[in-house]
Design an enzyme around this catalytic site. Structure first.
Site, mmCIF file in Angstrom:
data_model
loop_
_atom_site.group_PDB
_atom_site.id
_atom_site.type_symbol
_atom_site.label_atom_id
_atom_site.label_comp_id
_atom_site.label_asym_id
_atom_site.label_seq_id
_atom_site.Cartn_x
_atom_site.Cartn_y
_atom_site.Cartn_z
ATOM 1 N N GLY A 19 -5.069 -3.390 6.904
ATOM 2 C CA GLY A 19 -4.643 -2.119 6.413
ATOM 3 C C GLY A 19 -4.938 -1.675 4.918
ATOM 4 O O GLY A 19 -5.616 -2.313 4.353
ATOM 5 N N MET A 23 -3.095 2.562 -3.172
ATOM 6 C CA MET A 23 -3.466 1.859 -4.287
ATOM 7 C C MET A 23 -4.393 0.506 -3.812
ATOM 8 O O MET A 23 -4.849 0.042 -4.818
ATOM 9 C CB MET A 23 -2.288 1.417 -5.012
ATOM 10 C CG MET A 23 -1.691 2.374 -5.985
ATOM 11 S SD MET A 23 -0.475 1.770 -6.904
ATOM 12 C CE MET A 23 0.754 0.703 -5.826
ATOM 13 N N LYS A 41 -3.572 -8.697 -0.935
ATOM 14 C CA LYS A 41 -3.603 -7.207 -1.270
ATOM 15 C C LYS A 41 -4.649 -7.042 -2.549
ATOM 16 O O LYS A 41 -4.285 -7.557 -3.540
ATOM 17 C CB LYS A 41 -2.247 -6.591 -1.500
ATOM 18 C CG LYS A 41 -2.101 -5.134 -1.743
ATOM 19 C CD LYS A 41 -0.825 -4.730 -1.958
ATOM 20 C CE LYS A 41 -0.330 -4.324 -0.430
ATOM 21 N NZ LYS A 41 0.861 -3.729 -0.303
ATOM 22 N N ASP A 135 10.122 2.633 -4.472
ATOM 23 C CA ASP A 135 9.371 3.275 -3.739
ATOM 24 C C ASP A 135 9.943 2.595 -2.118
ATOM 25 O O ASP A 135 9.155 2.290 -1.425
ATOM 26 C CB ASP A 135 7.926 2.762 -3.833
ATOM 27 C CG ASP A 135 7.110 3.993 -2.932
ATOM 28 O OD1 ASP A 135 7.434 5.052 -2.761
ATOM 29 O OD2 ASP A 135 5.829 3.435 -2.761
#
Length: 704
Positions: A19, A23, A41, A135
């Site tokens: 994915g 950011m 990530k 968020d």
């Protein structure tokens, strides 16, 4: 630069990219230290070069790493290597809520509320740890293959907003709260607003505010009223509509003040969807300007008259005191007349006020009790369930399974898993194999209380061994005696105030009966009186993280966690052993040791065959050039060759996967040809062409 196959932090092997976001990029990786798959990530280059942002990112990500909840994608690790900043997270196989909504157009009311409850529980856990997401949106909510709902990206949003990252990086402005759109202070109630917008989208399949630019959408969040979701889907219940309205109030003070409040109303909407129980409280209502009603005028006039009466009474009292000695009798008569004429009685007014306050308090208590009982806050003799049903506080019931015909050990395991207590009696019966259950004291299909004793009559071997008596002995002594006679000992625990802690209450099979040598004897060991004990949950088959959460919620602690080989391949990477048996009772805080399976021990396969031609395809012709590859089911490539003749010899050993696939690739050349169109009768010329064809053949390897 991240590359597939590289190792980060000396333990995380990057396997594939799964994915990308504004950011960061997300990769699937393998943690070689704990032998499990994780998500890594990695911050994009433009953010990695911003020292201020990186500093805030590390602080917030480390704070998020302290969160542990079933509805949160847990953060395992935070690190930096060679200018690459990364966080290691729980790998959740599934899809985002955004894609799920797009796939289904819109969700049913029950499904949307169920998802919202799980999301709220995850956010509540973060808020309790003083972490605000900032968020919340469907893109940051993941639904796993098992149906679990998890919120991700905790901590990253705060680091981004505090560093004035632009909205195209921060994600869609469609879900931002008015205070965030203004650039002002945001808190827990900002997450509640964003969740309300997410609920609106789940219910209707669209967002409430849209526009050509992010600025236009942000202005709508600040100025425009939220449209009713029932305008788009009329069958949405009124309670659900009001919950969305309350979440999305422009003023944070008019929203739900905590996730706990929201969860209560969400659960209530599942029970009474058409009831209008949601109350929006306006803190400015008492201070607002309003019209004076006729009732207000009467009350003001009455209060004014009372004040005038009191002033007149005080004036007369002073006058009478001044002339008391000269006109004592006249003064007394005048005072009595004044009292008769006055409407105001201070003592009566005080009594009336006290009675009014008491009555108001009684009415308030009754209302609170009725509302609390309806919500399940006050429970007397019953336990409220989420689906609105109730059950008595008596022991939970389970359905009795069929054990007749089963092996006794298998039957005992099944009964113990249900929370029942098996006891065994042996009976000579040559018609059945030794160890077969002949009958049970409870008929299968009946609903019975957990802990019920199930007496199973089992066929015994002719050459059985007499079972010694161990009741009243210590657990260690009883185990030693039984093992000396060749029996396998199973231990169950229960509370019994009459038997000392650690001593045997009963045994099954009973003493002086005959049992086959090597069979299992179950001893029930006392845990003493029931005081502050905790039941050990079943952790086998869970991931290490899920087992940790389960133990924490049960009031227990995680002991030593080690890795071990296990014959069941399905348990690879999962808990395969726990140091206390399921259903036993231990003290709160007792550490439970866990073992994580690394897979079967030393099972390997071989493949010694001749690979034949791909005759499955009728266009294959002998002499064609064919690319042949052999790949195992775990992705290991055994062979990659090009040949024009078959068979091809293959001889491989030490293969770790039981199956694989042979892939053939070859090119078919087609010559130019002329055909007749049956519709028009015209001749059609087709030029020369070539086509690459692929044939796959599944194969099974032989165990070494």
């Amino acid at each position: 630069m991240i590359k597939i196959g590289m190792m980060i932090g000396d333990r995380y092997e990057i396997l594939e990219k799964i994915g990308t976001g504004g950011m960061s990029d997300v990769y699937k990786a393998k943690d070689h230290k704990l032998n499990r798959f994780v998500a890594v990530k990695v911050l994009k280059q433009e953010f990695s070069e911003n020292a201020n942002f990186v500093s805030k990112f590390r602080v917030e990500a480390q704070a998020a790493a302290g969160l542990m909840h079933p509805n949160i994608v847990n953060v395992y690790d935070v690190g930096e290597e060679g200018g690459i900043y990364y966080i290691v997270m729980e790998l959740v196989e599934g899809i985002t809520l955004k894609k799920y909504i797009e796939k289904k157009a819109r969700l049913s009311v029950k499904e949307a509320i169920s998802i919202a409850i799980q999301v709220s529980m995850g956010i509540e856990a973060a808020h309790n740890n003083h972490i605000i997401h900032r968020d919340i949106k469907p893109q940051n909510i993941i639904i796993s293959k098992e149906g679990k709902v998890k919120v991700t990206d905790f901590g990253i949003a705060k680091a981004a907003t505090s560093n004035t990252i632009t909205s195209n990086v921060m994600g869609s402005v469609h879900y931002t709260s008015p205070e965030q759109a203004r650039g002002g202070y945001s808190d827990e109630k900002s997450d509640i607003y964003s969740l309300g917008i997410t609920m609106f989208e789940m219910l209707t399949g669209r967002v409430p505010f849209n526009g050509e630019t992010t600025v236009a959408i942000a202005i709508k969040h600040i100025q425009e009223e939220l449209p009713s979701p029932r305008d788009y889907v009329p069958e949405i219940p009124v309670s659900v509509e009001q919950i969305v309205y309350k979440c999305c109030q422009k003023s944070p003070d008019r929203r739900y003040q905590s996730m706990a409040e929201l969860i209560v109303d969400l659960k209530q909407s599942l029970i009474n969807p058409d009831e209008d129980f949601v109350k929006v409280i306006d803190p400015d209502e008492e201070a607002s300007t309003r019209m004076i009603t006729d009732r207000d005028m009467v009350r003001i006039k009455r209060q004014s008259d009372q004040r005038d009466s009191m002033d007149e009474a005080m004036r007369l009292r002073k006058k009478n005191e001044r002339y008391y000695e000269e006109e004592e009798e006249e003064e007394d008569d005048d005072w009595e007349d004044d009292e008769d004429d006055e409407d105001y009685d201070p003592k009566m007014e005080k009594i009336t006020t006290i009675l009014a306050v008491v009555a108001a308090l009684l009415v308030g208590c009754i209302v609170l009790f009725l509302v609390g009982r309806g919500l399940g806050v006050f429970e007397f003799g019953t336990v409220a369930k989420e689906d609105g049903e109730t059950q008595e506080e008596s022991e939970e019931q389970v359905e009795m399974i069929r054990v007749v015909g089963m092996n006794v050990d298998e039957a005992k395991r099944s009964l113990l898993e249900l929370g029942l207590t098996p006891e065994i009696k042996y009976e000579s019966n040559s018609a059945y194999d030794a160890g077969t259950v002949l009958r049970a004291s409870v008929q299968d299909g009946l609903m019975i209380d957990k802990g019920t004793v199930i007496v199973m009559t089992v066929a015994e071997a002719v050459d059985g061994v007499q079972v010694p008596s161990v009741a009243g002995k210590s657990q260690s002594e009883a185990t030693s005696i039984l093992e000396k006679e060749g029996f396998v000992v199973n231990v169950t625990e229960s509370f019994d105030a009459s038997v000392e802690n650690g001593y045997v209450i009963s045994q099954s099979p009973e003493a002086d009966t005959t049992a086959p040598e090597g069979s299992s004897i179950t001893i029930r060991v006392s845990q003493g009186a029931d005081d502050n004990k905790v039941r050990v949950p079943d952790l086998v088959g869970m991931s290490e993280m899920d087992a940790t959460v389960n133990l924490t919620e049960s009031g227990l602690a995680v002991g030593n966690v080690t890795e071990t080989e296990h014959e069941d391949a399905a348990l690879t990477g999962m808990v395969c052993y726990q140091s206390y048996s399921v259903g036993s009772y231990v003290d709160k805080g007792t550490p439970i040791d866990l073992k994580i399976s690394t897979g079967p021990s030393g099972v390997t396969y071989r493949y010694s065959e001749e690979i034949s031609a791909p005759t499955e395809d009728p266009e294959y012709r002998g002499g064609m050039t064919v690319n042949v590859t052999v790949t195992t089911s775990d992705g290991t490539q055994l062979l990659s060759t090009q040949t024009t003749s078959f068979p091809v010899a293959a001889n491989y050993t030490g293969i770790k996967a039981p199956t694989g696939v042979i892939t053939y690739t070859f090119t078919v050349e087609r010559e130019a040809a002329t055909t007749t169109d049956p519709a028009t009768g015209e001749a059609v010329n087709s030029g020369a062409a070539s086509e690459e064809k692929t044939v796959k053949r599944e194969i099974t390897f032989t165990q070494e």
